[in-house]
Design an enzyme around this catalytic site. Structure first.
Site, PDB file in Angstrom:
ATOM      1  N   GLY A 126       0.920  -1.872  -0.386  1.00  0.00           N
ATOM      2  CA  GLY A 126       0.040   0.013   0.303  1.00  0.00           C
ATOM      3  C   GLY A 126       1.121   1.011   0.252  1.00  0.00           C
ATOM      4  O   GLY A 126       0.054   2.249   0.635  1.00  0.00           O
ATOM      5  N   LEU A 129       5.109   1.690  -4.288  1.00  0.00           N
ATOM      6  CA  LEU A 129       6.200   0.900  -4.342  1.00  0.00           C
ATOM      7  C   LEU A 129       6.284  -0.314  -5.333  1.00  0.00           C
ATOM      8  O   LEU A 129       6.992  -1.192  -5.523  1.00  0.00           O
ATOM      9  CB  LEU A 129       7.664   0.842  -3.169  1.00  0.00           C
ATOM     10  CG  LEU A 129       7.437   1.766  -2.404  1.00  0.00           C
ATOM     11  CD1 LEU A 129       8.143   1.456  -0.983  1.00  0.00           C
ATOM     12  CD2 LEU A 129       7.896   3.225  -2.975  1.00  0.00           C
ATOM     13  N   SER A 132       3.286  -5.333  -5.781  1.00  0.00           N
ATOM     14  CA  SER A 132       2.294  -6.770  -6.327  1.00  0.00           C
ATOM     15  C   SER A 132       3.220  -7.104  -7.926  1.00  0.00           C
ATOM     16  O   SER A 132       3.126  -8.510  -8.096  1.00  0.00           O
ATOM     17  CB  SER A 132       0.525  -5.891  -6.400  1.00  0.00           C
ATOM     18  OG  SER A 132       0.777  -4.807  -7.074  1.00  0.00           O
ATOM     19  N   GLU A 164      -2.879  -9.168 -13.145  1.00  0.00           N
ATOM     20  CA  GLU A 164      -3.699  -8.165 -12.602  1.00  0.00           C
ATOM     21  C   GLU A 164      -4.470  -7.412 -13.213  1.00  0.00           C
ATOM     22  O   GLU A 164      -5.486  -6.951 -12.127  1.00  0.00           O
ATOM     23  CB  GLU A 164      -1.957  -7.027 -12.070  1.00  0.00           C
ATOM     24  CG  GLU A 164      -2.908  -6.065 -10.911  1.00  0.00           C
ATOM     25  CD  GLU A 164      -1.639  -5.647 -10.283  1.00  0.00           C
ATOM     26  OE1 GLU A 164      -1.944  -4.823  -9.407  1.00  0.00           O
ATOM     27  OE2 GLU A 164      -0.652  -5.816 -10.333  1.00  0.00           O
ATOM     28  N   ASP A 176       5.329  -0.973 -13.732  1.00  0.00           N
ATOM     29  CA  ASP A 176       5.379  -1.516 -12.428  1.00  0.00           C
ATOM     30  C   ASP A 176       5.821  -3.037 -12.465  1.00  0.00           C
ATOM     31  O   ASP A 176       6.741  -3.225 -12.679  1.00  0.00           O
ATOM     32  CB  ASP A 176       4.565  -2.018 -11.377  1.00  0.00           C
ATOM     33  CG  ASP A 176       3.551  -0.498 -11.063  1.00  0.00           C
ATOM     34  OD1 ASP A 176       4.210   0.176 -11.739  1.00  0.00           O
ATOM     35  OD2 ASP A 176       2.853  -0.001 -10.855  1.00  0.00           O
ATOM     36  N   TYR A 225      -8.232   4.396  -8.703  1.00  0.00           N
ATOM     37  CA  TYR A 225      -7.175   4.412 -10.479  1.00  0.00           C
ATOM     38  C   TYR A 225      -8.570   3.583 -11.621  1.00  0.00           C
ATOM     39  O   TYR A 225      -7.050   4.517 -12.695  1.00  0.00           O
ATOM     40  CB  TYR A 225      -6.230   3.984  -9.439  1.00  0.00           C
ATOM     41  CG  TYR A 225      -4.788   3.194 -10.974  1.00  0.00           C
ATOM     42  CD1 TYR A 225      -3.493   3.422 -10.743  1.00  0.00           C
ATOM     43  CD2 TYR A 225      -5.289   1.919 -11.761  1.00  0.00           C
ATOM     44  CE1 TYR A 225      -3.160   3.041 -11.338  1.00  0.00           C
ATOM     45  CE2 TYR A 225      -4.646   2.248 -12.318  1.00  0.00           C
ATOM     46  CZ  TYR A 225      -3.528   2.345 -12.475  1.00  0.00           C
ATOM     47  OH  TYR A 225      -2.397   1.821 -13.390  1.00  0.00           O
TER      48      TYR A 225
END
Length: 384
Positions: A126, A129, A132, A164, A176, A225
């Site tokens: 959370g 960074l 996930s 994801e 990411d 998001y």
């Protein structure tokens, strides 16, 4: 902030399973220096993999199942069949990232093999960074280590993103997973999210990264998001485009007052952020600190005013760091928004001053407890 070690994770595996692991893999988290909410718009980003990781110690099993233990969740363990059709586990939400990866690997034609996996990480969840994405890349490395199969780093990133998007339910872009897979030591990576090309940008040797967790946790799946992504798609559609990357900034500015205000501001952030990211990459490569400071500051203002993803607490944290840097520290919110972390880039001699200012001022003014995370640009999961 304490970090784990490979030796410690191997010990934890032994304590749980009663034997030594046959292998250990890891994948880093990341911090994005600049380029926020541009990746799913086909734009540019400038992240760095960091020296905080998800580790997986592993040993093979004789059946086609995974027994997975999560140190970060009090050694909760689950059994996951190696089949294409995975079922969501509402009682162990963390395992859904693994289930999604298994599903994507099976659909991509990988054979896979059973194993015992012990997962432990020193990335705060959370925080923005990419814990996930780090988990997804580490799981892919672990599973293919068990089966003896190979994968190209970019393909691994795409499968992690698909897991994801399609299984977990977060419409994240590719940044990411790609930086976790392909990061390079001592460098940021300028990624063109339209064609997934990337260029390493070496950081000056006397510059360092400071990440400050604001103490405000955030959660992408439950945040706005996905709404921001939809708003960007709506703005692109006004110009008969599928992505804002294909929209010219001049054309957008000409449409002010025609395009609804919310869509206009969302698009203005993305297009100006793309330009700032390219400027920042050149500044980093040249050691041009003043330019980097300028565009990082402009990026934060754009996230605050046009994209509306910062919080008053985050804004104040950026102000404290920038003021302490006295023109020698770039600072901005990093990550999807609504809490999480601020990133700063500054000469090593300036970093202690930034840390002192945060420690002395931030909690007193906001009531939030910061976590100071000095970081180094590190190698990705498939570059270790």
């Amino acid at each position: 902030m304490n970090t784990l070690s490979e030796a410690r994770v191997s010990e934890l595996f032994g304590e749980f399973f009663g034997s030594h692991p046959k292998a250990l893999v890891k994948a880093p988290g990341r911090v994005n220096l600049i380029g926020e909410h541009t990746d799913y718009n086909g734009g540019f980003v400038l992240p760095a993999a960091i020296n905080y990781h998800t580790y997986i110690a592993l040993s093979p099993r004789t059946d086609r199942t995974l027994r997975v233990v999560a140190w970060n969740f009090d050694n909760a363990d689950v059994v996951i069949p190696l089949t294409e059709e995975q079922q969501e586990d509402e009682s162990n939400n963390w395992s859904n990232y693994i289930r999604g990866v298994v599903q994507q690997l099976c659909r991509a034609g990988f054979t896979l093999a059973g194993g015992d996996l012990y997962i432990a990480g020193d990335l705060p969840s959370g925080a923005g960074l990419s814990s996930s994405a780090s988990l997804e890349m580490a799981v892919i490395r672990a599973l293919l280590s068990l089966s003896g199969e190979v994968i190209a780093p970019t393909k691994a990133a795409l499968l992690g993103q698909a897991a994801e998007n399609q299984f977990v339910g977060c419409n994240c872009g590719i940044m990411d997973q790609l930086i976790s897979a392909r990061g390079q030591a001592n460098s940021a990576l300028l990624i063109d999210c339209q064609d997934l090309s990337a260029r390493a940008v070496t950081m000056p040797g006397d510059w360092e990264i400071l990440i400050v967790h604001s103490g405000v946790k955030r959660g992408l799946v439950d945040s706005e998001y996905n709404q921001r992504r939809q708003q960007c798609e709506q703005a692109a559609a006004h110009f008969d485009q599928t992505s804002l990357r294909a929209v010219d900034l001049g054309d957008l500015l000409d449409a002010e007052g025609i395009l609804d205000d919310l869509s206009f501001r969302r698009a203005r952030h993305v297009l100006t952020e793309n330009a700032r990211t390219l400027i920042a990459a050149d500044a980093l490569a040249k050691g041009d600190l003043s330019t980097l400071v300028k565009v990082m500051g402009e990026s934060h203002i754009s996230m605050r005013d046009d994209f509306n993803i910062t919080t008053p607490t985050i804004d104040r944290l950026v102000e404290i760091i920038a003021a302490a840097g006295e023109g020698q520290a770039g600072a901005r919110m990093t990550g999807g928004g609504f809490g999480g972390c601020v990133v700063a880039v500054a000469p090593a001699a300036v970093i202690p001053r930034l840390m002192a200012a945060v420690s002395h001022t931030y909690e007193q003014e906001t009531g939030c407890v910061p976590t100071l995370i000095p970081a180094k640009a590190s190698a990705g999961a498939f570059n270790n």
